[in-house]
Design a protein around this motif. Structure first.
Motif, short mmCIF file in Angstrom:
data_model
loop_
_atom_site.label_atom_id
_atom_site.label_comp_id
_atom_site.label_asym_id
_atom_site.label_seq_id
_atom_site.Cartn_x
_atom_site.Cartn_y
_atom_site.Cartn_z
N PHE A 111 0.83 -1.20 0.00
CA PHE A 111 0.00 0.00 0.00
C PHE A 111 0.87 1.26 0.00
O PHE A 111 2.06 1.21 0.35
CB PHE A 111 -0.90 0.00 1.24
N PRO A 112 0.29 2.42 -0.38
CA PRO A 112 1.05 3.68 -0.33
C PRO A 112 1.53 4.00 1.08
O PRO A 112 1.10 3.37 2.06
CB PRO A 112 0.00 4.71 -0.81
N ASP A 113 2.40 5.01 1.18
CA ASP A 113 2.92 5.38 2.49
C ASP A 113 1.86 6.13 3.31
O ASP A 113 0.78 6.47 2.81
CB ASP A 113 4.21 6.20 2.36
N VAL A 114 2.18 6.38 4.58
CA VAL A 114 1.22 6.98 5.49
C VAL A 114 0.74 8.33 4.98
O VAL A 114 -0.47 8.63 5.00
CB VAL A 114 1.83 7.14 6.91
N GLN A 152 -2.93 -2.52 12.07
CA GLN A 152 -2.34 -3.61 11.27
C GLN A 152 -1.40 -3.05 10.20
O GLN A 152 -0.31 -3.58 9.99
CB GLN A 152 -3.45 -4.44 10.61
N TYR A 153 -1.83 -2.00 9.52
CA TYR A 153 -1.01 -1.40 8.47
C TYR A 153 0.30 -0.87 9.04
O TYR A 153 1.40 -1.13 8.50
CB TYR A 153 -1.79 -0.27 7.79
N LEU A 154 0.21 -0.11 10.13
CA LEU A 154 1.41 0.49 10.71
C LEU A 154 2.37 -0.58 11.22
O LEU A 154 3.59 -0.52 10.97
CB LEU A 154 1.01 1.44 11.85
N LYS A 155 1.85 -1.58 11.92
CA LYS A 155 2.72 -2.64 12.44
C LYS A 155 3.37 -3.44 11.32
O LYS A 155 4.54 -3.82 11.40
CB LYS A 155 1.90 -3.58 13.35
N VAL A 196 -8.85 8.07 10.07
CA VAL A 196 -8.63 8.52 8.69
C VAL A 196 -7.70 7.55 7.96
O VAL A 196 -7.98 7.12 6.83
CB VAL A 196 -8.06 9.95 8.65
N LEU A 197 -6.61 7.19 8.63
CA LEU A 197 -5.66 6.26 8.03
C LEU A 197 -6.31 4.89 7.79
O LEU A 197 -6.16 4.30 6.70
CB LEU A 197 -4.43 6.11 8.94
N GLY A 198 -7.02 4.39 8.79
CA GLY A 198 -7.66 3.09 8.64
C GLY A 198 -8.70 3.08 7.55
O GLY A 198 -8.84 2.10 6.81
N ASN A 199 -9.45 4.17 7.42
CA ASN A 199 -10.43 4.28 6.34
C ASN A 199 -9.75 4.17 4.98
O ASN A 199 -10.22 3.44 4.09
CB ASN A 199 -11.18 5.61 6.46
N ALA A 200 -8.62 4.88 4.82
CA ALA A 200 -7.89 4.82 3.55
C ALA A 200 -7.35 3.42 3.29
O ALA A 200 -7.39 2.91 2.15
CB ALA A 200 -6.73 5.83 3.57
#
Length: 405
Positions: A7-10, A367-370, A394-398
């Protein structure tokens, strides 16, 4: 390989994650790898497609054995997977004081979940050993109960035979649980007594009382078998070893090592607004106790609650800073909607759908961040990180929309 690594970066995700359209979410379902309403994981995703459920959380007891299959079907079907696990522990102090927590029948006993675990799943060797010993203890108890059940069956019909190996091979993926035993008994009776009169006669002798359930109502009769034979006071009941119920601190240690978020599953009320357990009867004290346990996430199963009490509870605890997840469990016999509903049939109000999705967003962001080597919602020692809930939503929605869009 976890798709989240691609996935794209943060920063990119944060730019595209602000527009939140709420999909159907179910953050807690059991699969056949523990006990499930479903015979196969593929059934779950067939139903998810029919009901347009786009976020699903696997939440089996103890094991992660279903993660790979769950992940494969999720990616194939464009459903965002949340990776969770559930344990049963004990708080001895509350047991001594006869306080029920989230098991209304057993003081001191506590169900406890981990949300947003590592995928691919990984823990230390020490925690692998901890889990193996926990499973071994639980299966010893189950095997002894099956021996007792077999004695009871053969006392009525000598040709009947039930073994642990039979139950595991025919009805369980890995872990044999009480519900598997009840299912095996029901099928044996159906095979040997095709007529209703024969079934009723057999159950009357087995229970030493006429069954309340219709013997041909599968969910009802399996629940009655479990209640009359396998629960405390039942003829086939075997007490669990104390080693089967680790301390909450030890469970939390395991969950954090697996990359997850410690989460308290709330029992709440009986659909009439009556709170069920002592632990959950005073929310201020409950909040204080959860904070000492370093718990920042709660989950509820709305099918067993009144909408009024559910709303009141969610409002109180979100103001206290907790993240809330909603699910259905699906760990009982019978197939019912995968979409999370009140009383199993009434749609969630929009405000609670929003709460449910925002909880899923926080787990997805974690999950994405880890996965990408960053800190998520909680640190490795269980404390909240400095990330704001709004940013995580917001991040989780994306992250979720990147897969399901």
């Amino acid at each position: 390989m976890n798709f989240l690594k691609e996935f794209p970066d943060v920063e990119t995700l944060m730019r595209i994650g602000g527009d939140i359209e709420i999909p159907n979410v179910n953050g807690h379902i059991h699969t056949p790898y523990s006990f499930s309403s479903f015979d196969r994981i593929s059934q779950i995703f067939d139903l998810a497609k029919d009901e347009e459920v786009e976020v699903l959380g696997i939440n089996d007891f103890f094991v992660s054995d279903g993660f790979n299959e769950f992940y494969s079907f999720a990616v194939k079907n464009g459903v965002f997977p949340l990776f969770n696990v559930e344990f049963i522990g004990l708080i001895p102090e509350l047991q001594r004081r006869n306080v029920t927590i989230n098991d209304p029948s057993n003081p001191g006993r506590i169900y406890f979940s981990g949300k947003g675990l590592n995928y691919p799943y990984r823990v230390s060797e020490e925690n692998k050993q901890f889990l193996e010993e926990l499973i071994t203890e639980s299966q010893k108890q189950v095997a002894k109960m099956i021996e007792k059940v077999n004695y009871l069956l053969q006392a009525i019909y000598p040709e009947m035979n039930l073994t642990y190996e039979d139950v595991k091979e025919k009805y369980a993926k890995e872990l044999v649980r009480e519900r598997h035993i009840a299912k095996a008994i029901r099928i044996l009776v159906d095979e040997n007594y095709p007529k209703m009169s024969g079934k009723r006669m057999f159950y009357t002798e087995l229970f030493d009382i006429e069954p309340k359930a219709n013997p041909e109502d599968i969910p009802a009769i399996e629940n009655e078998i479990r209640s009359r034979l396998l629960k405390a006071g039942g003829l086939a009941f075997v007490p669990e070893s104390p080693a089967s119920f680790p301390a909450v601190d030890r469970i939390t240690e395991y969950i954090l090592d697996a990359g997850g978020i410690p989460c308290y599953p709330v029992l709440l009320d009986d659909r009439k607004g009556n709170l069920i357990t002592g632990f959950e009867s005073d929310w201020e004290q409950m909040d204080e106790r959860l904070k000492t346990m370093n718990v920042h996430m709660l989950e509820l199963i709305p099918s067993r609650n009144s909408v009024e009490k559910l709303r009141e509870f969610v409002k109180f605890f979100t103001r206290k800073g907790y993240v809330v997840s909603l699910g259905s469990e699906h760990n009982t016999p019978g197939i019912f909607p995968l979409e999370v509903k009140i009383d199993g049939e009434h749609e969630l109000p929009e405000d609670l759908k929003k709460v449910s999705y925002e909880g899923a967003c926080v787990i997805a962001a974690h999950q994405y961040l880890k996965t990408n080597g960053l800190e998520g919602f909680v640190t490795p020692d269980g404390n909240r990180t400095g990330k704001s809930l709004e940013d995580l939503k917001v991040l989780g929605n994306a992250v979720i929309k990147e897969l399901i869009a």
